[in-house]
Design a protein around this motif. Sequence first.
Motif, mmCIF file in Angstrom:
data_model
loop_
_atom_site.group_PDB
_atom_site.id
_atom_site.type_symbol
_atom_site.label_atom_id
_atom_site.label_comp_id
_atom_site.label_asym_id
_atom_site.label_seq_id
_atom_site.Cartn_x
_atom_site.Cartn_y
_atom_site.Cartn_z
ATOM 1 N N ARG A 1 -32.801 78.018 69.211
ATOM 2 C CA ARG A 1 -33.391 79.216 69.817
ATOM 3 C C ARG A 1 -34.406 79.896 68.898
ATOM 4 N NH1 ARG A 1 -31.282 80.970 74.492
ATOM 5 N NH2 ARG A 1 -29.127 80.443 75.024
ATOM 6 N N ARG B 1 -36.731 81.634 77.667
ATOM 7 C CA ARG B 1 -36.307 82.315 78.884
ATOM 8 C C ARG B 1 -35.851 81.312 79.938
ATOM 9 N NH1 ARG B 1 -41.137 83.883 77.439
ATOM 10 N NH2 ARG B 1 -42.105 82.767 79.170
ATOM 11 N N ASP C 1 -32.085 79.717 79.956
ATOM 12 C CA ASP C 1 -31.022 80.613 80.391
ATOM 13 C C ASP C 1 -31.045 80.858 81.895
ATOM 14 O OD1 ASP C 1 -29.901 81.006 77.862
ATOM 15 O OD2 ASP C 1 -31.393 82.515 77.357
ATOM 16 N N VAL D 1 -26.116 75.415 78.404
ATOM 17 C CA VAL D 1 -27.049 75.404 77.272
ATOM 18 C C VAL D 1 -26.261 75.395 75.972
ATOM 19 C CG1 VAL D 1 -28.917 76.636 76.114
ATOM 20 C CG2 VAL D 1 -28.798 76.618 78.622
ATOM 21 N N ARG E 1 -23.347 78.140 76.015
ATOM 22 C CA ARG E 1 -23.523 79.269 76.922
ATOM 23 C C ARG E 1 -23.600 78.707 78.324
ATOM 24 N NH1 ARG E 1 -26.320 80.293 81.121
ATOM 25 N NH2 ARG E 1 -28.111 79.338 80.123
#
Length: 261
Positions: free
Chosen positions: A181, A186, A189, A195, A260
Motif C-alpha cells: 500500500r 482506492r 478496496d 485484499v 482485508r
Amino acid sequence: MLSSLAECIDTAPRTEKALVTVNRQGPDTLLSLLRRAFENQGVSLGDVYVPEGDDDVVLLVEDGRVTATSPMAQLRDTFLLVNTDYYRTGPNLLDERAVPDVLAGLSDVEFHVRGFPASAKEKLVLVVISRLIEGRALSAAEGTYHVGFQYLARLDAEGGTRAVHERLAETALDVHIYGGREHGSRVADALDATVHAAGGEELRRSWFVVYEPPDGGPEHIALVAVLVGDNEWRAVWTESRELVEETAAYLETALQSGTRD
C-alpha cells in the motif's frame, strides 16, 4: 510445499521448445521482432519453406513434435506490433482463445526478461500470458484466482488492469489481490475481493497470476515472475496441476497476512 515463489520457477518441468515460421509472406520486420522477443530465452527459433505447407504460420515444436500452430497474423496483432500499454491501459483480450496457441504453449520454459527501455518485447510475453489466465478465470467464472502486484496502486494507474479485475470480481470467483500500500490505492478496496496488503520483500519483488478451477478441474494455470534486477525478471508459467496447487497453497499460507475482506 514450496518455500518461496522463486522455487516455483526452479521446480517447473523443463522441455525443449522451438518456434518455427513456415512459408512467410509478410515483411522481414515481423521475423526480426519475433527473434528479438525470444533470442535470449530458452526457445529455439527457425524459419523454413515447406512446399506443401500452409503459408504464413508459426509452429510450436516440442521434443521434435509440432504441438501448436498459429497464424502469423495473430502473433502480429496480439504480440509483435503492440506493446505492454495495449494491455495495461487500452483494450483487453479476455477471451483466452485470442492468445496465440504457440505463445500459450511455451509453458514450463524459464524466461529471463527485461522491461522497457532495455527491451520492448521480452516482458510483453508475460503480460500476454497474464491476460490468458485472466480470460480463463473469467470464462469459468468460478474457482480461485490470485493476483500479485508489487503495489496495489497499479490498479488505480492502469485502466486496462483495473477493468479486468472489476470484471473478475463481479463473478463467483474467489478473488485474492496482493500488493503493498506504499503508494495508496482506492480501486482494490472497492472491489468484491480479498485484499492482502501486508507487503514484505518477497511480495514487492514478485508478480503472479494463479487460477485454480473448482472441484479439481483441468484448467489449472499459474504465472510466477520474480524481480532479479532493475526491471529484470525470472519467470515461468505452468499448467502442471500439482505445481499450481502448491503455488496457491504457498500464497495462502505465506503471503496472506494483513488480510482485508
